[in-house]
Design a protein around this motif. Sequence first.
Motif, PDB file in Angstrom:
ATOM      1  N   PHE A 270      -4.879   3.389   9.846  1.00  0.00           N
ATOM      2  CA  PHE A 270      -4.188   2.225   9.323  1.00  0.00           C
ATOM      3  C   PHE A 270      -4.154   1.053  10.290  1.00  0.00           C
ATOM      4  O   PHE A 270      -3.596   0.009   9.989  1.00  0.00           O
ATOM      5  CB  PHE A 270      -2.763   2.608   8.907  1.00  0.00           C
ATOM      6  N   ASN A 271      -4.722   1.199  11.470  1.00  0.00           N
ATOM      7  CA  ASN A 271      -4.774   0.116  12.460  1.00  0.00           C
ATOM      8  C   ASN A 271      -3.389  -0.451  12.783  1.00  0.00           C
ATOM      9  O   ASN A 271      -3.209  -1.665  12.868  1.00  0.00           O
ATOM     10  CB  ASN A 271      -5.702  -1.020  11.998  1.00  0.00           C
ATOM     11  N   LEU A 272      -2.421   0.445  12.954  1.00  0.00           N
ATOM     12  CA  LEU A 272      -1.077   0.001  13.331  1.00  0.00           C
ATOM     13  C   LEU A 272      -1.066  -0.447  14.789  1.00  0.00           C
ATOM     14  O   LEU A 272      -1.846   0.050  15.595  1.00  0.00           O
ATOM     15  CB  LEU A 272      -0.085   1.149  13.146  1.00  0.00           C
ATOM     16  N   PRO A 273      -0.172  -1.369  15.128  1.00  0.00           N
ATOM     17  CA  PRO A 273      -0.066  -1.766  16.534  1.00  0.00           C
ATOM     18  C   PRO A 273       0.255  -0.551  17.403  1.00  0.00           C
ATOM     19  O   PRO A 273       0.951   0.366  16.976  1.00  0.00           O
ATOM     20  CB  PRO A 273       1.096  -2.759  16.537  1.00  0.00           C
ATOM     21  N   SER A 274      -0.233  -0.560  18.615  1.00  0.00           N
ATOM     22  CA  SER A 274      -0.053   0.581  19.510  1.00  0.00           C
ATOM     23  C   SER A 274       1.417   0.812  19.876  1.00  0.00           C
ATOM     24  O   SER A 274       1.792   1.908  20.271  1.00  0.00           O
ATOM     25  CB  SER A 274      -0.872   0.396  20.783  1.00  0.00           C
ATOM     26  N   TRP A 275       2.266  -0.195  19.732  1.00  0.00           N
ATOM     27  CA  TRP A 275       3.669  -0.070  20.119  1.00  0.00           C
ATOM     28  C   TRP A 275       4.539   0.574  19.045  1.00  0.00           C
ATOM     29  O   TRP A 275       5.711   0.850  19.272  1.00  0.00           O
ATOM     30  CB  TRP A 275       4.256  -1.417  20.517  1.00  0.00           C
ATOM     31  N   ILE A 276       3.996   0.817  17.866  1.00  0.00           N
ATOM     32  CA  ILE A 276       4.772   1.441  16.796  1.00  0.00           C
ATOM     33  C   ILE A 276       5.205   2.829  17.241  1.00  0.00           C
ATOM     34  O   ILE A 276       4.413   3.612  17.737  1.00  0.00           O
ATOM     35  CB  ILE A 276       3.955   1.518  15.485  1.00  0.00           C
ATOM     36  N   GLY A 277       6.470   3.128  17.052  1.00  0.00           N
ATOM     37  CA  GLY A 277       7.035   4.399  17.495  1.00  0.00           C
ATOM     38  C   GLY A 277       6.698   5.558  16.580  1.00  0.00           C
ATOM     39  O   GLY A 277       5.878   5.437  15.671  1.00  0.00           O
ATOM     40  N   PRO A 278       7.367   6.683  16.807  1.00  0.00           N
ATOM     41  CA  PRO A 278       7.045   7.917  16.109  1.00  0.00           C
ATOM     42  C   PRO A 278       7.507   7.972  14.659  1.00  0.00           C
ATOM     43  O   PRO A 278       7.004   8.777  13.877  1.00  0.00           O
ATOM     44  CB  PRO A 278       7.787   8.979  16.930  1.00  0.00           C
ATOM     45  N   SER A 279       8.440   7.130  14.273  1.00  0.00           N
ATOM     46  CA  SER A 279       8.992   7.187  12.919  1.00  0.00           C
ATOM     47  C   SER A 279       8.055   6.526  11.919  1.00  0.00           C
ATOM     48  O   SER A 279       7.323   5.588  12.242  1.00  0.00           O
ATOM     49  CB  SER A 279      10.338   6.462  12.889  1.00  0.00           C
ATOM     50  N   ASN A 280       8.107   7.005  10.693  1.00  0.00           N
ATOM     51  CA  ASN A 280       7.362   6.350   9.619  1.00  0.00           C
ATOM     52  C   ASN A 280       8.166   5.221   9.003  1.00  0.00           C
ATOM     53  O   ASN A 280       7.697   4.528   8.115  1.00  0.00           O
ATOM     54  CB  ASN A 280       6.987   7.369   8.534  1.00  0.00           C
ATOM     55  N   GLU A 281       9.379   5.016   9.470  1.00  0.00           N
ATOM     56  CA  GLU A 281      10.250   3.969   8.960  1.00  0.00           C
ATOM     57  C   GLU A 281       9.910   2.642   9.622  1.00  0.00           C
ATOM     58  O   GLU A 281       9.598   2.582  10.798  1.00  0.00           O
ATOM     59  CB  GLU A 281      11.705   4.320   9.263  1.00  0.00           C
ATOM     60  N   GLY A 282       9.935   1.560   8.835  1.00  0.00           N
ATOM     61  CA  GLY A 282       9.873   0.235   9.416  1.00  0.00           C
ATOM     62  C   GLY A 282       8.569  -0.513   9.316  1.00  0.00           C
ATOM     63  O   GLY A 282       8.545  -1.721   9.470  1.00  0.00           O
ATOM     64  N   PHE A 283       7.462   0.159   9.066  1.00  0.00           N
ATOM     65  CA  PHE A 283       6.197  -0.580   9.088  1.00  0.00           C
ATOM     66  C   PHE A 283       5.478  -0.640   7.745  1.00  0.00           C
ATOM     67  O   PHE A 283       4.328  -1.062   7.677  1.00  0.00           O
ATOM     68  CB  PHE A 283       5.261  -0.052  10.185  1.00  0.00           C
ATOM     69  N   ILE A 284       6.143  -0.247   6.694  1.00  0.00           N
ATOM     70  CA  ILE A 284       5.581  -0.421   5.356  1.00  0.00           C
ATOM     71  C   ILE A 284       6.265  -1.642   4.763  1.00  0.00           C
ATOM     72  O   ILE A 284       7.472  -1.644   4.526  1.00  0.00           O
ATOM     73  CB  ILE A 284       5.773   0.835   4.493  1.00  0.00           C
ATOM     74  N   PHE A 285       5.511  -2.697   4.557  1.00  0.00           N
ATOM     75  CA  PHE A 285       6.077  -3.979   4.180  1.00  0.00           C
ATOM     76  C   PHE A 285       6.584  -3.958   2.742  1.00  0.00           C
ATOM     77  O   PHE A 285       5.838  -3.645   1.816  1.00  0.00           O
ATOM     78  CB  PHE A 285       5.030  -5.079   4.363  1.00  0.00           C
ATOM     79  N   PRO A 286       7.865  -4.301   2.534  1.00  0.00           N
ATOM     80  CA  PRO A 286       8.422  -4.280   1.172  1.00  0.00           C
ATOM     81  C   PRO A 286       7.945  -5.485   0.364  1.00  0.00           C
ATOM     82  O   PRO A 286       8.184  -6.630   0.735  1.00  0.00           O
ATOM     83  CB  PRO A 286       9.927  -4.331   1.417  1.00  0.00           C
ATOM     84  N   ASP A 287       7.252  -5.219  -0.696  1.00  0.00           N
ATOM     85  CA  ASP A 287       6.738  -6.282  -1.559  1.00  0.00           C
ATOM     86  C   ASP A 287       6.248  -5.647  -2.847  1.00  0.00           C
ATOM     87  O   ASP A 287       6.280  -4.425  -3.003  1.00  0.00           O
ATOM     88  CB  ASP A 287       5.597  -7.032  -0.856  1.00  0.00           C
ATOM     89  N   THR A 288       5.749  -6.451  -3.759  1.00  0.00           N
ATOM     90  CA  THR A 288       5.123  -5.968  -4.985  1.00  0.00           C
ATOM     91  C   THR A 288       3.621  -6.042  -4.789  1.00  0.00           C
ATOM     92  O   THR A 288       3.100  -7.061  -4.327  1.00  0.00           O
ATOM     93  CB  THR A 288       5.539  -6.836  -6.186  1.00  0.00           C
ATOM     94  N   TYR A 289       2.927  -4.959  -5.147  1.00  0.00           N
ATOM     95  CA  TYR A 289       1.485  -4.882  -4.935  1.00  0.00           C
ATOM     96  C   TYR A 289       0.783  -4.518  -6.236  1.00  0.00           C
ATOM     97  O   TYR A 289       1.300  -3.739  -7.036  1.00  0.00           O
ATOM     98  CB  TYR A 289       1.161  -3.819  -3.861  1.00  0.00           C
ATOM     99  N   ASN A 290      -0.399  -5.104  -6.429  1.00  0.00           N
ATOM    100  CA  ASN A 290      -1.239  -4.747  -7.565  1.00  0.00           C
ATOM    101  C   ASN A 290      -2.121  -3.584  -7.155  1.00  0.00           C
ATOM    102  O   ASN A 290      -2.852  -3.676  -6.169  1.00  0.00           O
ATOM    103  CB  ASN A 290      -2.103  -5.939  -7.997  1.00  0.00           C
ATOM    104  N   LEU A 291      -2.063  -2.504  -7.922  1.00  0.00           N
ATOM    105  CA  LEU A 291      -2.827  -1.304  -7.603  1.00  0.00           C
ATOM    106  C   LEU A 291      -3.892  -1.056  -8.654  1.00  0.00           C
ATOM    107  O   LEU A 291      -3.709  -1.405  -9.823  1.00  0.00           O
ATOM    108  CB  LEU A 291      -1.891  -0.086  -7.553  1.00  0.00           C
ATOM    109  N   PRO A 292      -4.988  -0.426  -8.247  1.00  0.00           N
ATOM    110  CA  PRO A 292      -5.992  -0.046  -9.238  1.00  0.00           C
ATOM    111  C   PRO A 292      -5.420   1.039 -10.164  1.00  0.00           C
ATOM    112  O   PRO A 292      -4.412   1.676  -9.853  1.00  0.00           O
ATOM    113  CB  PRO A 292      -7.147   0.488  -8.393  1.00  0.00           C
TER     114      PRO A 292
END
Length: 194
Positions: free
Chosen positions: A4-26
């Motif tokens: 996912f090419n997350l920044p190297s400073w992102i910690g161990p939790s899965n919380e916080g880096f999924i941006f809240p928005d509305t997305y169009n999905l296939p």
Amino acid sequence: RKQFNLPSWIGPSNEGFIFPDTYNLPLKPNAVNVLKLPINQFTTTLDDLAFEDRAKALGYKPYDVLIMASIIEKETGYESDRPIVSAVMINRLRINMRLQTDPTVIYGLGKAYDGSLSRADLMRDTPFNTYTRQGLPPTPIAMPSEAALAAAASPGDSKALYFVARNDGTGASEFSETLEAHNRAVQRFILKKP
């Protein structure tokens, strides 16, 4: 995580880096592609805000500022209050004052949270309880919006150390520099005493 090419400073939790928005999905999305959309939006938003540079200019690690953003997200939805809430957190951290934020307590309670906080809840020690522990919680407690990320990275110019919801239907808070002023605000806005 590497895919996912997350920044190297992102910690161990899965919380916080999924941006809240509305997305169009296939019509037939797979899990990886579904996750890529909000994660890519998160990294794009961080870049647009110069988030890492601003965090370092504040003297904090980017992950710590992401944690602050998650607290701001849960503390207020009132646009103009976000930078001041951020300033309150920075001001408290700089003088080694506990953050004492209810949303961190709620997050730490997990499924034990029943919709209302008691004094016992505030004193129940968890790694996320900023009433019982100094500093920031170990991970983000929410998925912060762009507004919360921006406020955390660019706190307002305020000496306030306290705030309380005005409970006037606007969502705004009352900010105070002293405990005495804060106690008066609590009397006025929470206890409804003049």
